[in-house]
Design an enzyme around this catalytic site. Structure first.
Site, PDB file in Angstrom:
ATOM      1  N   HIS A 162      57.357  47.432  39.798  1.00  0.00           N
ATOM      2  CA  HIS A 162      59.019  48.154  39.702  1.00  0.00           C
ATOM      3  C   HIS A 162      59.972  47.336  40.023  1.00  0.00           C
ATOM      4  O   HIS A 162      60.840  47.804  39.871  1.00  0.00           O
ATOM      5  CB  HIS A 162      58.542  49.325  40.387  1.00  0.00           C
ATOM      6  CG  HIS A 162      57.739  50.979  40.390  1.00  0.00           C
ATOM      7  ND1 HIS A 162      57.144  51.509  41.446  1.00  0.00           N
ATOM      8  CD2 HIS A 162      56.227  50.179  39.198  1.00  0.00           C
ATOM      9  CE1 HIS A 162      55.615  51.824  41.015  1.00  0.00           C
ATOM     10  NE2 HIS A 162      55.598  50.943  39.756  1.00  0.00           N
ATOM     11  N   ARG A 217      38.353  26.930  36.607  1.00  0.00           N
ATOM     12  CA  ARG A 217      38.782  25.288  36.194  1.00  0.00           C
ATOM     13  C   ARG A 217      39.943  24.804  36.306  1.00  0.00           C
ATOM     14  O   ARG A 217      41.166  25.725  36.080  1.00  0.00           O
ATOM     15  CB  ARG A 217      38.709  25.114  33.871  1.00  0.00           C
ATOM     16  CG  ARG A 217      36.713  25.504  34.586  1.00  0.00           C
ATOM     17  CD  ARG A 217      36.767  25.819  32.694  1.00  0.00           C
ATOM     18  NE  ARG A 217      36.753  24.486  31.831  1.00  0.00           N
ATOM     19  CZ  ARG A 217      36.693  24.457  30.593  1.00  0.00           C
ATOM     20  NH1 ARG A 217      37.153  24.698  29.960  1.00  0.00           N
ATOM     21  NH2 ARG A 217      36.492  22.834  30.099  1.00  0.00           N
ATOM     22  N   TYR A 224      33.569  21.275  31.951  1.00  0.00           N
ATOM     23  CA  TYR A 224      33.030  21.966  32.131  1.00  0.00           C
ATOM     24  C   TYR A 224      32.531  22.170  34.602  1.00  0.00           C
ATOM     25  O   TYR A 224      31.312  23.319  34.906  1.00  0.00           O
ATOM     26  CB  TYR A 224      31.661  22.705  31.891  1.00  0.00           C
ATOM     27  CG  TYR A 224      32.326  22.884  30.770  1.00  0.00           C
ATOM     28  CD1 TYR A 224      32.836  23.939  30.167  1.00  0.00           C
ATOM     29  CD2 TYR A 224      32.448  22.061  29.420  1.00  0.00           C
ATOM     30  CE1 TYR A 224      33.725  24.722  29.047  1.00  0.00           C
ATOM     31  CE2 TYR A 224      32.336  22.121  28.610  1.00  0.00           C
ATOM     32  CZ  TYR A 224      33.249  23.207  27.667  1.00  0.00           C
ATOM     33  OH  TYR A 224      33.978  23.609  26.600  1.00  0.00           O
TER      34      TYR A 224
HETATM   35  C1  LIG Z   1      52.026  49.257  36.486  1.00  0.00           C
HETATM   36  C2  LIG Z   1      51.473  49.013  38.370  1.00  0.00           C
HETATM   37  C3  LIG Z   1      50.493  47.786  38.432  1.00  0.00           C
HETATM   38  C4  LIG Z   1      49.569  48.167  37.548  1.00  0.00           C
HETATM   39  O1  LIG Z   1      50.327  47.469  36.266  1.00  0.00           O
HETATM   40  P1  LIG Z   1      49.481  46.786  35.180  1.00  0.00           P
HETATM   41  O2  LIG Z   1      50.106  45.833  34.220  1.00  0.00           O
HETATM   42  O3  LIG Z   1      49.769  48.202  34.426  1.00  0.00           O
HETATM   43  O4  LIG Z   1      47.846  47.217  35.114  1.00  0.00           O
HETATM   44  C5  LIG Z   1      50.057  48.431  39.423  1.00  0.00           C
HETATM   45  N1  LIG Z   1      51.475  48.554  40.930  1.00  0.00           N
HETATM   46  C6  LIG Z   1      52.053  49.457  40.470  1.00  0.00           C
HETATM   47  C7  LIG Z   1      52.808  49.747  41.527  1.00  0.00           C
HETATM   48  C8  LIG Z   1      52.320  49.861  38.875  1.00  0.00           C
HETATM   49  O5  LIG Z   1      53.346  50.708  38.546  1.00  0.00           O
END
Ligand SMILES: *Cc1c(COP(=O)(O)O)cnc(C)c1O
Length: 386
Positions: A162, A217, A224
């Site tokens: 966030h 990798r 590989y």
């Molecule tokens: C959105 C979110 C995630 C995960 O993100 P994604 O891209 O949806 O996998 C992790 N932690 C918090 C607090 C989130 O709001």
């Protein structure tokens, strides 16, 4: 309740010719993955610079960003990861996917951020990481957490899903000395529909992260030789091209959201029975991922009805996250000696916030002041009508 005209809020996600140009650029490059193209590399450099970090690694999504970060920190079976009980489920699922136990602790009733004393009380010899989530863009108490980390030797992992562009006492996410994970999912503050990134404070963890996000990798491996375990978490060139354009817009957006939250939180605070998410003067730049508030004393059922009423009146409103220990997901891999009653007793603030909390999508904070006044009036009426 009088019917009011629904206020107008900007749409999300937003884009213009810069996203368009980025997509064409990636297309015409003729190389659509990071090993052949330059968009992911450029985005990583720009994102790292933006957050004051030496290294950024772009990945497929925010959940993978957390998983990868924990793996680089050495988390695996037999370990514990301390997470706030009030968060999106990825914070605990990431630890559980690695075979570790996610240990939920309570949050602060005002800021909704991890309670540092509760985190300190939960540290055991098996604790490998403490994961503060900067809830809705408000920094967790990084001073107290930094001290806890120094005292216990347990590293922090910032869930900064966030917190694009947020600051703690003038410092950016990448300047606080710990690994940080971001999400670029469709609703986040900058987005390519899906996507994520990890900031690494040192070269060694970054290099390990790179290997693990690319099936072990090295960049130039043509034989590989898979040097580590891992998975494919590479971001595509198209996503990175879009995110470069999104990054260029985020400072302007943050400035508007900040101004608007000042107004909206004041209006919310004046409503009888409504308490907006608090602030911390040390969190001197809040990215405002959600506009959150509580209706203290409301039941979860009545809160859900209130959210439905707000949606019908035209607000992009949602219920707050459920306590992670009140989801079936959590119990697939929970510690054997714990129960939901025990966790609920340990987490009274999480119980309150998840039952009483409501949040509005951040596009509300990009709207006109007039629209915010209208939103506050809708909330006033809906709360009064209960
Ligand atoms: C959105 C979110 C995630 C995960 O993100 P994604 O891209 O949806 O996998 C992790 N932690 C918090 C607090 C989130 O709001």
């Amino acid at each position: 309740m009088n019917a009011r005209p629904a206020p107008e809020f900007p749409s999300w996600p937003q884009f213009d010719d810069s996203e368009r140009a980025g997509l064409i650029r990636a297309l015409e490059q003729g190389q659509w993955w990071r090993m052949g193209g330059s968009e992911v590399n450029s985005f990583e450099r720009e994102f790292a610079d933006f957050h004051g970090s030496p290294h950024a690694l772009a990945v497929t999504n925010g959940t993978h960003a957390l998983e990868l970060a924990l793996q680089v920190m050495g988390v695996g079976p037999g370990h514990e990861v301390i997470v706030p009980a009030f968060t999106f489920i990825s914070s605990s699922q990431a630890a559980q996917r690695l075979g570790a136990v996610a240990v939920p602790v309570d949050v602060d009733l005002d800021t909704y951020n991890i309670d540092v004393a509760a985190a300190a009380a939960a540290v055991t010899p098996r604790t490998k990481a403490i994961m503060p989530v900067h809830m809705a863009g408000l920094f967790a108490d990084m001073d107290a957490l930094g001290k806890l980390s120094a005292d216990t030797g347990v590293p922090l992992l910032q869930d900064a899903a966030h917190a694009q562009g947020a600051r703690w006492q003038g410092k950016r996410v990448g300047e606080l000395g710990s690994i940080a994970a971001f999400s670029f999912q469709n609703g986040k503050l900058m987005t390519a529909g899906e996507g994520g990134a990890v900031l690494f404070p040192d070269e060694e963890s970054y290099e390990l992260g790179f290997l693990r996000h690319s099936c072990g990798r090295a960049r130039t491996d043509r034989h590989y030789i898979h040097q580590t375990s891992g998975s494919n978490m590479r971001m595509s060139e198209f996503s990175a091209a879009v995110l470069r354009a999104q990054l260029a817009r985020i400072d302007d957006h943050t400035a508007i959201r900040d101004q608007r939250w000042e107004l909206l939180s004041r209006l919310l605070g004046e409503i009888d029975g409504v308490v907006p998410q608090g602030t911390d003067p040390r969190a001197d730049r809040n990215s405002h991922y959600m506009a959150m508030f509580r209706v203290p004393g409301i039941t979860e059922e009545a809160r859900n009805e209130l959210v439905d009423t707000l949606v019908e009146a035209g607000l992009p409103a949602f219920s707050a996250f459920r306590a992670i220990y009140r989801t079936p997901a959590f119990w697939e891999m929970a510690a054997p000696d714990t129960t939901v009653e025990r966790l609920a007793e340990l987490c009274p603030n999480t119980e309150a916030i998840s039952a009483e909390g409501i949040w509005l999508h951040h596009r509300v904070l990009l709207a006109s002041e007039e629209a915010l006044h209208a939103a506050a009036e809708i909330i006033t009426d809906a709360v009064a009508a209960r």
